[in-house]
Design an enzyme around this catalytic site. Structure first.
Site, PDB file in Angstrom:
ATOM      1  N   ASP A 153       0.709  -1.250  -0.308  1.00 29.98           N
ATOM      2  CA  ASP A 153       0.139  -0.319  -0.027  1.00 29.98           C
ATOM      3  C   ASP A 153       1.068   1.346  -0.186  1.00 29.98           C
ATOM      4  O   ASP A 153       2.143   1.610   0.628  1.00 29.98           O
ATOM      5  CB  ASP A 153      -0.957  -0.064   0.952  1.00 29.98           C
ATOM      6  CG  ASP A 153      -0.297  -0.370   2.367  1.00 29.98           C
ATOM      7  OD1 ASP A 153       1.079  -0.208   2.361  1.00 29.98           O
ATOM      8  OD2 ASP A 153      -0.653   0.227   3.397  1.00 29.98           O
TER       9      ASP A 153
ATOM     10  N   GLU B 113       0.158  -0.844   5.985  1.00 32.53           N
ATOM     11  CA  GLU B 113       1.018  -0.226   6.834  1.00 32.53           C
ATOM     12  C   GLU B 113       0.662   1.304   6.703  1.00 32.53           C
ATOM     13  O   GLU B 113       0.657   1.980   8.189  1.00 32.53           O
ATOM     14  CB  GLU B 113       2.362  -0.757   6.456  1.00 32.53           C
ATOM     15  CG  GLU B 113       3.897  -0.462   7.278  1.00 32.53           C
ATOM     16  CD  GLU B 113       3.862   1.115   6.970  1.00 32.53           C
ATOM     17  OE1 GLU B 113       4.991   1.438   7.785  1.00 32.53           O
ATOM     18  OE2 GLU B 113       3.604   1.934   5.730  1.00 32.53           O
TER      19      GLU B 113
END
EC number: 3.5.1.18
Length: 382
Positions: free
Chosen positions: A70, A135
């Protein structure tokens, strides 16, 4: 001369708009590459987050490479020199959201593993990957979820390299061998709302909070140690009032954060805050949230292997550091293994026109492979 395997994979990953917690197909791309060289893959999705654990080898110490697919939002598109999800190369730099944080590292990890397996198909030990798409966001259903799954299955990680962009000025000048803990608090000071002309009929929480908040800022929480700076408290938000200038507010709310060393614990910091606030005359409540405890990897096999890899590829001795924000290393370290972070230069992460040096991508793959060779082959007498 054609593009390197690392550059091609990095471009493919960047072209997928995986704004947290979306993965946008990045992990399936990585999984296909890893399966092709003999990795066993377990997908571990949770609450809309994509995660996977991949492993190769059957016994012996486990070396894990960890990272996230991400990325943070691009920000205003008009300020980018190119579409952030259409990577381009300009003046030796690869531009795109996630180039440095951390799709460049992911590409380097995968290609390093492919090359390592090609040279050492019967390598000793176990080589693993822990990848998440959570994250940059709340980080609740990502690495933490995979670590819980590993713990439930009685699995451990001996060594872990997290591909976070640790480098400051040039590739490999800094290795993160620890991170400070992060503890958040939301303080609510309770007063009595009233008219500013009649303060005796009200209780102003702003006035009540002045000295206690200053005392919290001035407090020395610990002196740090050889590896961590002293613990610090910072206020990030303070709000009180209705917006009218003739109303005494009924409450004040203040958000604060501790970045703390291994000399303090969440419990000791909470106790210290309550001691200061209890000494005041104000009524208050606090909501606490622990983002993660500190972790530290002392010089040992993993740090040594990483330093040797940097010397071999970059002819550089890295500085060991525990500075900066938190990372998923805080979850992985709870399994008891050694954890370091090593990745590209972080000068443009989360910024407009994020970029990474094309040459650094190939060098990073070489460094990661050298770490694999040292820990899984050379250290075992192979």
């Amino acid at each position: 001369m054609g593009k390197s395997a690392v550059l091609e994979l990095a471009e493919d990953l960047i072209s997928r708009p995986s704004v947290t917690p979306e993965d946008a197909g990045c992990q399936e791309l990585m999984i296909a590459r890893l399966k092709a060289v003999g990795f066993r893959v377990t997908r571990l999705p949770a609450n809309g987050v994509e995660n996977f654990w991949a492993e190769r080898g059957g016994a012996g110490p486990r070396l894990c490479f960890a990272g996230h697919t991400d990325v943070v939002p691009s920000g205003p598109l008009a300020e980018w020199q190119n579409d952030p999800f259409q990577p381009i190369i300009r003046d030796g730099m690869l531009y795109g959201r996630g180039a440095a944080d951390m799709k460049g590292s992911l590409a380097a990890m995968v290609v390093a593993a492919e090359r390592f397996v090609a040279l050492h198909p019967a390598h000793s030990g176990r080589l693993a990957f822990l990848i998440t798409s959570d994250e940059e966001g709340i980080a609740t259903h990502g690495t933490r979820h995979v670590v819980d799954w590993l713990r439930e299955h009685g699995e451990t990680i001996d060594w872990c390299v997290v591909g976070e962009p640790s480098s400051e000025k040039v590739l490999g000048d800094v290795i993160k061998n620890g991170r400070r803990g992060s503890l958040n608090g939301r303080l609510t000071v309770h007063g009595i709302q009233g008219h500013v002309a009649y303060p005796d009929k009200a209780d102003n929480p702003i006035h009540r909070a002045f000295r206690p908040l200053a005392d919290l800022v001035d407090q020395s929480w610990d002196a740090g140690n050889d590896f961590f700076p002293p613990t610090r408290l910072q206020f990030s938000n303070i709000h009180a009032g209705t917006g009218a200038n003739n109303v005494i507010p009924g409450q004040l709310q203040a958000d604060f954060n501790f970045r703390f060393s291994t000399e303090s614990t969440p419990e000791s910091l909470q106790a210290g805050v309550h001691k200061i606030l209890d000494a005041s005359a104000m009524r208050y409540t606090i909501d606490w949230q622990l983002s993660g405890p500190p972790f530290f990897t002392a010089p040992g096999p993993l740090v040594a292997a990483t330093q040797k890899a940097l010397q071999a590829v970059e002819q550089r001795v890295a500085q060991l550091s525990t500075g900066g924000g938190t990372s998923d290393g805080r979850f992985i370290a709870q399994l008891g293994g050694q954890v370091v972070e090593l990745g590209p230069v972080n000068a443009t992460i989360h910024k407009i026109n994020e970029c990474v040096a094309v040459a650094d991508l190939e060098h990073l793959a070489q460094i990661y492979m050298e770490i694999m060779v040292h820990l899984l082959e050379t250290a075992n007498g192979r």
